[in-house]
Enzyme design. Sequence first.
Site, PDB file in Angstrom:
ATOM      1  N   LYS A 190       0.630  -1.362   0.318  1.00 42.05           N
ATOM      2  CA  LYS A 190       0.192   0.061  -0.136  1.00 42.05           C
ATOM      3  C   LYS A 190       0.812   1.352  -0.010  1.00 42.05           C
ATOM      4  CE  LYS A 190      -2.258   3.134   1.871  1.00 42.05           C
ATOM      5  NZ  LYS A 190      -2.220   4.348   1.745  1.00 42.05           N
ATOM      6  N   GLY A 243       5.850   5.365   8.844  1.00 41.81           N
ATOM      7  CA  GLY A 243       5.513   6.599   9.010  1.00 41.81           C
ATOM      8  C   GLY A 243       5.463   7.145  10.267  1.00 41.81           C
ATOM      9  N   SER A 244       4.565   7.626  10.992  1.00 39.94           N
ATOM     10  CA  SER A 244       4.343   8.761  12.212  1.00 39.94           C
ATOM     11  C   SER A 244       3.899   7.570  12.986  1.00 39.94           C
ATOM     12  CB  SER A 244       2.919   9.304  11.847  1.00 39.94           C
ATOM     13  OG  SER A 244       1.992   8.787  11.937  1.00 39.94           O
ATOM     14  N   GLY A 248       1.635   4.417  13.115  1.00 39.34           N
ATOM     15  CA  GLY A 248       1.879   2.701  14.023  1.00 39.34           C
ATOM     16  C   GLY A 248       1.158   2.403  14.870  1.00 39.34           C
ATOM     17  N   GLU A 266       8.586   1.317  11.866  1.00 38.88           N
ATOM     18  CA  GLU A 266       9.549   2.155  11.659  1.00 38.88           C
ATOM     19  C   GLU A 266       8.541   3.579  11.820  1.00 38.88           C
ATOM     20  OE1 GLU A 266      11.418   5.092  11.141  1.00 38.88           O
ATOM     21  OE2 GLU A 266      11.788   4.876   9.056  1.00 38.88           O
ATOM     22  N   CYS A 301      13.524  10.276   7.411  1.00 41.13           N
ATOM     23  CA  CYS A 301      13.004   9.622   8.872  1.00 41.13           C
ATOM     24  C   CYS A 301      14.064  10.236   9.710  1.00 41.13           C
ATOM     25  CB  CYS A 301      12.385   8.990   8.782  1.00 41.13           C
ATOM     26  SG  CYS A 301      13.249   7.072   8.263  1.00 41.13           S
ATOM     27  N   GLU A 402       8.916  16.265  15.687  1.00 40.84           N
ATOM     28  CA  GLU A 402       9.572  15.943  14.239  1.00 40.84           C
ATOM     29  C   GLU A 402       8.867  17.075  12.951  1.00 40.84           C
ATOM     30  OE1 GLU A 402      10.618  11.850  11.416  1.00 40.84           O
ATOM     31  OE2 GLU A 402       8.412  11.851  12.127  1.00 40.84           O
TER      32      GLU A 402
END
Length: 506
Positions: A190, A243-244, A248, A266, A301, A402
Amino acid sequence: MTATKTDWIQRAAAQRPSTGLYISGGFRDARNGETFPTVSPRDGSVVAQIAAAGEQDVDDAVQSAHRAFESGIWSRTDRRHRQQVLTRLSDLILANHEELALLESTDSGHPIGDALAVDVPSCARTFRWYAEALDKVYDDVAPTPRNALAIISREPLGVIGAVVPWNYPLIISAWKVAPALAAGNSVVLKPSEQTSLSALRLAELASEAGVPDGVFNVIPGLGHVAGAALGRHPLVDKITFTGSPEVGRYFQRYASESNGKQVALELGGKSPQLVLHDVGDITACASAVAWGIFYNAGQTCHGGSRLLVDERVHDELLEEVIKVGRSLALGDPLDPATQIGTIIDDRQLESILGYYDIAESEGISIASGGTRIRPAGLENGYYLEPTVLDRVNNAGRIGQEEIFGPVLAVSTFRGAAEGVRLANESRYGLAASVWTQDLTRAHTAARELRAGTVWVNTFDVADIITPFGGFKESGFGRDRSLHALDAYSALKTTWINLGDAPLDED
């Protein structure tokens, strides 16, 4: 002949990318006919309308992957066959590198030079590396008593759901898809709704290379629909997500609500570059610091977004960092001379700009940059100057959150112990660096820094040969290296009773 900016613009205008769902070896529309636009951050224009996978489409893809896995057409084939197919895929990626690079640049805003030199070659190398690793990974024999033999073997898990972000679509897709396929699994990928085009072309090339129908499927779609359906599907054996932290945690919840599938995450970082007073080569350090945060417009990231510098070298280093930042060529991603491209979309741009207001409220000065750029003819694109925020409170929002943009937060300390303490005062732990000429201090600081990767006197030097992932809220699990093959495998123990009787005489 080397393509010019005009050449790339003309090619971009002429491209007609595939836009359907890729399921069972072919493209098709979503069952409900829904689509979503993919917008080029270069100029804000709509590149194409992409099929938007719904829950039924996700089920179709997973069922296809499951049937392929159960048939054994890939999962039980000789590993040397998988090796040959993945090697062909690597060759096809390189053979189509200009097309893939253009898709990546158009869709994500990466400079075309980086897409050609980094993104596409890295993707190809990843598939080739895992192909080459297949006949170099051995099963194990346990140290059993003499009357038994215990073999520890690796088998594929089943169906892998891979959900990847928009910042490095080809690279991160390869990190997940290549080892999963090499281990014999089926995959449903995806891609991010902002950057689906290169993943769809990758699926076509995989089929051309010989990956059987159903083994590799790509389902573009919105995260809260397609991503959630993939996360909850009972026939998915593992979800791997980059992703974030917020999203997650959704996948952890989806796993618990469905079949308890494995989850690997991650989840970003706030990576410190820790510069001690005995840094040595200030110029080299400044270049690494600047590139470590400004590369890809700061949308990395593990980007070195926190500069923690001993107050004794602060002024000299900051001056050099600003000099490097101002020298970087910001502009049209389709210009081969461009070094810094765009922010991914208007929402991300507004999020970054909002941090400048936060900086003002926290009394932080903008030492350099901080301005949205509107190049002539590209006024609707998402361009932002490399920005340096000085005298940041490490415990404040600028020091802790972030930002995911070309924004460097600079804080000072005195002495290595205080520097390491500040570096570790973060919810994240993806990467870090330490700059010093003292070997003992370098080893000690690297050991104390809580991060999945620690660089010494360099930053963002990476290769497929080393694992990548983080500590703390940066997630768990590892992409890259041989450890990823284990991550997509199930260990099976076969215990054989040899008995105590001596060998019979013939």
